[in-house]
Motif scaffolding. Structure first.
Motif, mmCIF file in Angstrom:
data_model
loop_
_atom_site.group_PDB
_atom_site.id
_atom_site.type_symbol
_atom_site.label_atom_id
_atom_site.label_comp_id
_atom_site.label_asym_id
_atom_site.label_seq_id
_atom_site.Cartn_x
_atom_site.Cartn_y
_atom_site.Cartn_z
ATOM 1 N N UNK A 296 27.043 -24.517 24.530
ATOM 2 C CA UNK A 296 27.097 -23.390 24.896
ATOM 3 C C UNK A 296 26.498 -22.238 23.785
ATOM 4 N N UNK A 297 25.360 -21.670 23.879
ATOM 5 C CA UNK A 297 24.967 -20.819 22.894
ATOM 6 C C UNK A 297 24.916 -19.400 23.486
ATOM 7 N N UNK A 298 25.678 -18.268 23.006
ATOM 8 C CA UNK A 298 25.670 -17.041 23.437
ATOM 9 C C UNK A 298 24.873 -16.221 22.494
ATOM 10 N N UNK A 299 23.567 -15.510 22.988
ATOM 11 C CA UNK A 299 22.830 -14.463 22.338
ATOM 12 C C UNK A 299 23.110 -13.074 22.414
ATOM 13 N N UNK A 300 23.545 -12.300 21.406
ATOM 14 C CA UNK A 300 23.778 -11.061 21.724
ATOM 15 C C UNK A 300 22.565 -10.243 21.381
ATOM 16 N N UNK A 301 21.927 -9.565 22.332
ATOM 17 C CA UNK A 301 20.678 -8.692 22.380
ATOM 18 C C UNK A 301 19.565 -9.537 23.035
ATOM 19 N N UNK A 302 19.152 -8.782 24.110
ATOM 20 C CA UNK A 302 17.932 -9.270 24.765
ATOM 21 C C UNK A 302 16.748 -8.723 24.339
ATOM 22 N N UNK A 303 16.308 -8.526 23.101
ATOM 23 C CA UNK A 303 14.965 -8.173 22.582
ATOM 24 C C UNK A 303 14.265 -9.297 22.211
ATOM 25 N N UNK A 304 13.253 -9.246 21.561
ATOM 26 C CA UNK A 304 12.350 -10.392 21.305
ATOM 27 C C UNK A 304 12.805 -11.555 20.660
ATOM 28 N N UNK A 305 13.712 -11.108 19.412
ATOM 29 C CA UNK A 305 14.355 -12.362 19.047
ATOM 30 C C UNK A 305 15.178 -12.997 19.764
ATOM 31 N N UNK A 306 15.951 -12.190 20.608
ATOM 32 C CA UNK A 306 16.817 -12.911 21.418
ATOM 33 C C UNK A 306 16.421 -14.067 22.340
ATOM 34 N N UNK A 307 15.152 -13.369 23.009
ATOM 35 C CA UNK A 307 14.634 -14.061 24.256
ATOM 36 C C UNK A 307 13.911 -15.361 23.675
ATOM 37 N N UNK A 308 13.218 -14.948 22.387
ATOM 38 C CA UNK A 308 12.524 -16.245 21.626
ATOM 39 C C UNK A 308 13.487 -17.345 21.051
ATOM 40 N N UNK B 21 20.565 -26.645 25.279
ATOM 41 C CA UNK B 21 21.487 -25.736 25.182
ATOM 42 C C UNK B 21 21.819 -24.778 26.314
ATOM 43 N N UNK B 22 23.074 -24.589 26.871
ATOM 44 C CA UNK B 22 23.269 -23.769 28.030
ATOM 45 C C UNK B 22 23.457 -22.418 27.425
ATOM 46 N N UNK B 23 22.324 -21.527 27.674
ATOM 47 C CA UNK B 23 22.174 -20.110 26.898
ATOM 48 C C UNK B 23 22.679 -19.212 27.848
ATOM 49 N N UNK B 24 23.590 -18.171 27.208
ATOM 50 C CA UNK B 24 23.951 -16.723 28.099
ATOM 51 C C UNK B 24 23.499 -15.866 26.941
ATOM 52 N N UNK B 25 22.655 -14.817 27.565
ATOM 53 C CA UNK B 25 22.340 -13.733 26.704
ATOM 54 C C UNK B 25 23.211 -12.468 26.972
ATOM 55 N N UNK B 26 23.822 -11.591 26.199
ATOM 56 C CA UNK B 26 24.732 -10.552 26.314
ATOM 57 C C UNK B 26 23.821 -9.295 26.170
ATOM 58 N N UNK B 27 23.369 -8.399 26.958
ATOM 59 C CA UNK B 27 22.546 -7.246 26.685
ATOM 60 C C UNK B 27 23.328 -5.854 27.181
ATOM 61 N N UNK B 28 23.490 -5.053 26.297
ATOM 62 C CA UNK B 28 24.419 -3.858 26.311
ATOM 63 C C UNK B 28 23.270 -2.864 27.214
ATOM 64 N N UNK B 29 22.032 -2.876 27.126
ATOM 65 C CA UNK B 29 21.119 -2.025 27.897
ATOM 66 C C UNK B 29 20.972 -2.631 29.555
#
Length: 407
Positions: free
Chosen positions: A150-162, A172-180
Motif C-alpha cells: 500500500x502506498x498513500x500519497x498526500x496531495x492530488x496535484x501533478x506530482x501526486x497523480x504522476x 501498488x495499491x494506491x490511495x491519494x489523500x487530498x484536503x481540497x
C-alpha cells in the motif's frame, strides 16, 4: 562585456538555460554555474515518472552532457553551495569559505518541497520528491516492497497523480489523500480533474478529497494513518506532494526584496539590488501578459525565464510576457496546458471518451487557457488564441469542422 563575470547560483533548468543563452547571444566573459548537488545538472519532470522505473538509467535525465559545458566554456562547479552574498563588494561566499567575485549575479535557486510535521523528511518509507536522490530513495523503497503493498500519497496535484500512475503500473495499491475539493485544485481545470480522477479510479487508485490526516502511528510493517473522518488507513509507503516553497533565503539575507511568492523582480528579472537578477521558480516576476507579479512553478517557465533574463543581462530589455505552460504524462495520456486553466467557464472540443480532446478555458468570452489531451498537433495551432487573448464564440470552439484560429 569581455571582462565581465556572471555567477549563476542554481543549476536547474533556469540556470542552465540562462548560461546557454548568455553564450548564444555573444557573451564572451566568464560564466560560473554553481550547483549545491554533486551530480551533473538533471531534469526534474522525469523524477515522478521514468525515474521510478528500474529500466531507465539516470544518465538519460541530464539537462546537458559534459561536452556542452566544456564547449561553451561554462565553469560548472558541483557541490558548491552559496551561503552568503556581499552585494556591496560583489562577491558570493560558498560553503567551503571561498569568496567568489561577480560582475552580475543571477539567482536561479528554485524551490523546495513543502513539508508536514507528521511526515519528517528522511523518515523510513516517507518520501518527498524534488531531487534525483529523493527519486532514487523512493525507487529503492518501492523495489523492496512486495506487489500489492500500500502506498498513500498526500496531495492530488501533478506530482501526486504522476507518482500514483507510476506506482499502480508497478502493482501498488494506491490511495491519494487530498484536503481540497478535487484533484488539481491549483493547476488544472475541473473538467481535466474529473477526467483524470476517473482514469485513476479505473486503474484502482482510491482518491479521497476533502480529507486530511490527523495522526500517524508506526506499525509493525509500516504506518497507520488516522483520517479526518475518523477512519484509519494502513500505509507501507508514504509520498507527500503538497507543493513547494521558493528558495529565496540567500537573497533575502543579502537584503534583496522578497514577497511570499519569492524574490521580487521586474519584467527583465532585475532585483532590488543593482547587478543581481533572479529567474525561474524563485522569481516573483512581472509578467506583461497577465499585467501582474506572479510566480510560476513549471519547467517551461523556468527554461524560458532563464533565457529571457540572460538576454536582459546582456542589454536586451524585452519585457517578459508569457502565458505559461506545463505538461504531464499519466497512463496513456499526454496532457499539455497553456495559459490559465482556471477560467470562469470551459468549452470542450472533441470527445473525452475517445481520449483525444481540447478544453478551452474562458474568462467571460476571452480564451485565457487551453488544455490538450493527446492533441499536441492541434495545440500548436491553437495556442496563439491564448497569447492573443482571443474571443471566439463557444459554438465555434466546440465545432471540430471549423478552425477557430480563422474566425
Amino acid at each position: 562585456m569581455k571582462e565581465k563575470m556572471v555567477v549563476i547560483v542554481g543549476a536547474g533548468i533556469a540556470g542552465v538555460s540562462a548560461a546557454q543563452a548568455l553564450r548564444e547571444n555573444g557573451f564572451k566573459g566568464q560564466i560560473i554555474l554553481l550547483s549545491r548537488e554533486n551530480r551533473m545538472p538533471y531534469d526534474r519532470p522525469p523524477l515522478s515518472k521514468d525515474a521510478l522505473h528500474t529500466s531507465t538509467p539516470p544518465t538519460t535525465f541530464l539537462l546537458r552532457d559534459e561536452a556542452f559545458y566544456k564547449t561553451n566554456q561554462i565553469d560548472l562547479r558541483l557541490g558548491a553551495e552559496a551561503t552568503a552574498i556581499d552585494a556591496a563588494a560583489h562577491f558570493v561566499t560558498l560553503s567551503d569559505g571561498t569568496e567568489l567575485p561577480y560582475s552580475t549575479l543571477l539567482l536561479t535557486t528554485g524551490s523546495r518541497p513543502r513539508t508536514l510535521p507528521l511526515f519528517p523528511y528522511g523518515a523510513p518509507f516517507i518520501h518527498y520528491l524534488r531531487t534525483s536522490s529523493d527519486a532514487q530513495r523512493l525507487r529503492q523503497d518501492m523495489q523492496s516492497l512486495p506487489k500489492g503493498a500500500s502506498m498513500v500519497i498526500v496531495g492530488a496535484g501533478i506530482i501526486g497523480l504522476e507518482v500514483a500512475a507510476s506506482a499502480t503500473t508497478q502493482g501498488f495499491h494506491v490511495t491519494i489523500i487530498e484536503a481540497g475539493e478535487r484533484p488539481l485544485g491549483r493547476s488544472g481545470s475541473p473538467l481535466l480533474a474529473n477526467f483524470l480522477a476517473a482514469e485513476h479510479t479505473k486503474h484502482g487508485v482510491d482518491i479521497r478529497c476533502k480529507t486530511h490526516i490527523i495522526d500517524v502511528e508506526k506499525s509493525e510493517s509500516g504506518y497507520s494513518l488516522t483520517l479526518s473522518d475518523k477512519s484509519t488507513l494502513p500505509a507501507d509507503l508514504i509520498v507527500v506532494g503538497i507543493g513547494v516553497c521558493p528558495e529565496h533565503e540567500l537573497g533575502s539575507l543579502a537584503g534583496i526584496e522578497a514577497a511570499a511568492g519569492g524574490i521580487s523582480v521586474d519584467a527583465q528579472g532585475k532585483t532590488s539590488i543593482k547587478d543581481i537578477y533572479a529567474a525561474g521558480e524563485v522569481a516573483f516576476h512581472h509578467n506583461v501578459h497577465y499585467g501582474t507579479q506572479r510566480r510560476d512553478e513549471t519547467w517551461q517557465h523556468a527554461a524560458s525565464h532563464g533565457e529571457h533574463v540572460a538576454k536582459a543581462i546582456l542589454g536586451v530589455p524585452d519585457d517578459y510576457s508569457s502565458p505559461g505552460s506545463y505538461w504531464t504524462d499519466q497512463y496513456t495520456f499526454n496532457i499539455q496546458v497553456v495559459g490559465n486553466p482556471l477560467g470562469t467557464s470551459e468549452v470542450v472540443r472533441g470527445n473525452p471518451s475517445d481520449g483525444v480532446f481540447v478544453i478551452f478555458h474562458l474568462i467571460g468570452s476571452v480564451i485565457c487557457g487551453i488544455t490538450a489531451v493527446n492533441a499536441t498537433r492541434e495545440l500548436r495551432k491553437l495556442r496563439r488564441l491564448v497569447r492573443n487573448s482571443s474571443a471566439v464564440p463557444p459554438h465555434i470552439l466546440e465545432d471540430t469542422t471549423i478552425d477557430p484560429t480563422h474566425y
